[in-house]
Design a protein around this motif. Structure first.
Motif, mmCIF file in Angstrom:
data_model
loop_
_atom_site.group_PDB
_atom_site.id
_atom_site.type_symbol
_atom_site.label_atom_id
_atom_site.label_comp_id
_atom_site.label_asym_id
_atom_site.label_seq_id
_atom_site.Cartn_x
_atom_site.Cartn_y
_atom_site.Cartn_z
ATOM 1 N N ALA A 1 20.514 -10.837 -7.553
ATOM 2 C CA ALA A 1 19.855 -9.676 -6.960
ATOM 3 C C ALA A 1 18.679 -9.249 -7.814
ATOM 4 N N LEU A 2 17.691 -8.648 -7.163
ATOM 5 C CA LEU A 2 16.593 -8.029 -7.892
ATOM 6 C C LEU A 2 16.993 -6.612 -8.275
ATOM 7 N N VAL A 3 16.672 -6.255 -9.507
ATOM 8 C CA VAL A 3 17.069 -4.961 -10.048
ATOM 9 C C VAL A 3 15.825 -4.236 -10.572
ATOM 10 N N PRO A 4 15.585 -3.010 -10.147
ATOM 11 C CA PRO A 4 14.454 -2.249 -10.689
ATOM 12 C C PRO A 4 14.744 -1.732 -12.081
ATOM 13 N N GLY A 5 13.678 -1.492 -12.830
ATOM 14 C CA GLY A 5 13.830 -1.050 -14.205
ATOM 15 C C GLY A 5 14.635 0.219 -14.362
ATOM 16 N N LEU A 6 14.541 1.155 -13.399
ATOM 17 C CA LEU A 6 15.271 2.410 -13.508
ATOM 18 C C LEU A 6 16.780 2.209 -13.499
ATOM 19 N N ALA B 1 0.838 -1.184 0.000
ATOM 20 C CA ALA B 1 0.000 0.000 0.000
ATOM 21 C C ALA B 1 0.882 1.245 0.000
ATOM 22 N N ALA B 2 0.481 2.223 -0.772
ATOM 23 C CA ALA B 2 1.269 3.451 -0.854
ATOM 24 C C ALA B 2 1.169 4.227 0.458
ATOM 25 N N PRO B 3 2.211 4.954 0.824
ATOM 26 C CA PRO B 3 2.134 5.785 2.023
ATOM 27 C C PRO B 3 0.951 6.734 1.919
ATOM 28 N N ASN B 4 0.175 6.867 2.992
ATOM 29 C CA ASN B 4 -1.053 7.660 2.894
ATOM 30 C C ASN B 4 -1.023 8.942 3.698
ATOM 31 N N ALA B 5 0.118 9.303 4.253
ATOM 32 C CA ALA B 5 0.222 10.547 5.018
ATOM 33 C C ALA B 5 0.703 11.701 4.151
ATOM 34 N N HIS B 6 0.823 11.461 2.855
ATOM 35 C CA HIS B 6 1.342 12.474 1.947
ATOM 36 C C HIS B 6 0.511 12.479 0.677
ATOM 37 N N ASP B 7 0.621 13.546 -0.088
ATOM 38 C CA ASP B 7 -0.001 13.591 -1.408
ATOM 39 C C ASP B 7 0.961 12.951 -2.399
ATOM 40 N N LEU B 8 0.489 11.889 -3.054
ATOM 41 C CA LEU B 8 1.343 11.125 -3.966
ATOM 42 C C LEU B 8 0.960 11.419 -5.409
ATOM 43 N N HIS B 9 1.963 11.684 -6.217
ATOM 44 C CA HIS B 9 1.775 11.991 -7.631
ATOM 45 C C HIS B 9 2.440 10.864 -8.425
ATOM 46 N N HIS B 10 1.622 10.006 -9.018
ATOM 47 C CA HIS B 10 2.147 8.821 -9.697
ATOM 48 C C HIS B 10 3.051 9.222 -10.858
ATOM 49 N N LEU B 11 4.215 8.599 -10.926
ATOM 50 C CA LEU B 11 5.153 8.848 -12.011
ATOM 51 C C LEU B 11 5.235 7.664 -12.963
ATOM 52 N N LEU B 12 5.542 6.472 -12.434
ATOM 53 C CA LEU B 12 5.631 5.307 -13.314
ATOM 54 C C LEU B 12 5.617 4.019 -12.503
ATOM 55 N N ASP B 13 5.345 2.920 -13.180
ATOM 56 C CA ASP B 13 5.454 1.569 -12.617
ATOM 57 C C ASP B 13 6.609 0.888 -13.331
ATOM 58 N N GLU B 14 7.635 0.542 -12.583
ATOM 59 C CA GLU B 14 8.809 -0.049 -13.223
ATOM 60 C C GLU B 14 8.872 -1.549 -12.954
ATOM 61 N N PRO B 15 9.234 -2.332 -13.964
ATOM 62 C CA PRO B 15 9.376 -3.780 -13.780
ATOM 63 C C PRO B 15 10.627 -4.099 -12.971
ATOM 64 N N LEU B 16 10.651 -5.319 -12.420
ATOM 65 C CA LEU B 16 11.834 -5.806 -11.715
ATOM 66 C C LEU B 16 12.501 -6.909 -12.529
ATOM 67 N N TYR B 17 13.819 -6.964 -12.458
ATOM 68 C CA TYR B 17 14.606 -7.981 -13.135
ATOM 69 C C TYR B 17 15.456 -8.718 -12.101
ATOM 70 N N VAL B 18 15.949 -9.896 -12.494
ATOM 71 C CA VAL B 18 16.903 -10.624 -11.667
ATOM 72 C C VAL B 18 18.274 -10.509 -12.315
ATOM 73 N N ALA B 19 19.246 -10.017 -11.545
ATOM 74 C CA ALA B 19 20.623 -9.922 -12.039
ATOM 75 C C ALA B 19 21.387 -11.186 -11.670
ATOM 76 N N VAL B 20 21.998 -11.811 -12.661
ATOM 77 C CA VAL B 20 22.815 -13.014 -12.429
ATOM 78 C C VAL B 20 24.164 -12.792 -13.100
ATOM 79 N N PRO B 21 25.213 -13.503 -12.653
ATOM 80 C CA PRO B 21 26.509 -13.374 -13.329
ATOM 81 C C PRO B 21 26.431 -13.923 -14.749
#
Length: 324
Positions: free
Chosen positions: A256-261, A170-190
């Motif tokens: 490791a899990l890696v975010p799209g950004l 759940a998103a933090p609800n004590a602040h006004d949130l302005h949605h920017l993007l939804d980024e996928p997650l990747y798995v980093a392997v050697p």
């Protein structure tokens, strides 16, 4: 009298040189239906209003814009044709005045913002570059931190805006949130990992793997997604900074899990695998402002460029995921 044609986007027509004062007087008379009432509304004399309208009529070819009646005036057909154009001109000038005033206000302001580390890989610097190009006089103060810490600083008034994230929670609800993007997650392997050529992977396939994470507990980190997929990951090394995580992965010490950004900055001896779970976790990125606190022009300007850059990055990540 035939309707007067107002020149508009026609190269063969001369553009009349009109004073905005004339147009203002004309519109006030048209609204009031009286030179006397219009003069009172404008704070002018009646003769001054008449002179402005007469000058406008002369500039537009000399035809009357009003029929003079025993009591008041009435628009002629030419006057009725002119009204929407005069309104459009005055409306545009008012809009330009407001925008220029906002620019002057933004230029005199300070922007204090914070962002989590991977937002600094592309989203934040590109947005800052756009802000500097549009509002070079804005004084920027930047901090980096984890989402929870940044929100605390925002609540305390130390920051005006923060770029924060959530992962399947759940998103933090004590602040006004302005949605920017939804980024996928990747798995980093050697690069030499058995799954490196698979292109994609399910989290359950890595249930027995050693993991590199920013915390020894998955809760509140990207690895919380693994718990929701039925296993508790074994954290072999706690590493906070993304570049260092890549080094541990490349050395074969874990995955490791890696975010799209952060995906665009992966090193060549590390391979990113797309998550193939039907409900692959996404990390939502927001700009947060303090609820109940007025938003300054500088913050509004930064929000605008953050949204623009987030839209561009979102499209790029979606295309990359499709190709994968």
């Amino acid at each position: 009298m035939a309707a007067m044609r107002i020149p508009h986007d026609e190269s063969s027509c001369a553009i009349p040189e009109l004073s905005t004062v004339w147009l203002r007087a004309f519109l006030e008379v048209a609204r009031a239906g009286s030179f006397t009432v219009a003069a009172r509304a404008l704070g002018w004399t009646q003769s001054a209003v008449s002179r402005q309208v007469a000058s406008l009529e002369s500039a537009l070819g000399g035809g009357p814009l009003f029929d003079r009646l025993p009591r008041g005036v009435r628009l002629t057909e030419a006057g009725r044709a002119l009204v929407p154009y005069a309104e459009a001109v005055t409306r545009s000038l008012r809009g330009a005045g407001r925008e220029l005033a906002a620019l002057r206000e933004v230029a005199s302001e300070r922007l204090r913002f914070g962002a989590f580390a991977t937002a600094d890989a592309a989203l934040v610097p590109q947005a800052l570059a756009a802000l500097r190009a549009r509002h070079p006089a804005v004084r920027v103060e930047r901090e980096e931190g984890l989402t929870a810490d940044l929100l605390d600083r925002l609540t305390a008034g130390r920051l005006d805006l923060t770029v924060v994230s959530t992962t399947g929670r759940a998103a933090p609800n004590a602040h006004d949130l302005h949605h920017l993007l939804d980024e996928p997650l990747y798995v980093a392997v050697p690069a030499g990992h058995p799954l490196a050529r698979a292109g994609g992977v399910r989290l359950a396939q890595l249930a027995d793997a050693d993991w590199i994470s920013g915390s020894d507990r998955p809760e509140g980190t990207l690895l919380e997604a693994a718990v929701r997929h039925g296993f508790r990951p074994r954290v072999a090394h706690v590493v906070g900074e993304w570049t260092a995580k890549q080094g541990y992965v490349a050395a074969g010490l874990g995955v490791a899990l890696v975010p799209g950004l952060a995906a665009s900055s992966v090193r060549p001896d590390v391979v990113l695998l797309a998550l193939r779970d039907e409900e692959a976790p996404l990390r939502t990125v927001y700009a947060a402002t303090a609820r109940g606190r007025s938003v300054s022009p500088a913050v509004r300007a930064f929000l605008a460029v953050l949204r623009e850059e987030a839209a561009r990055l979102g499209c790029a990540m979606a295309q990359a995921a499709f190709r994968g």
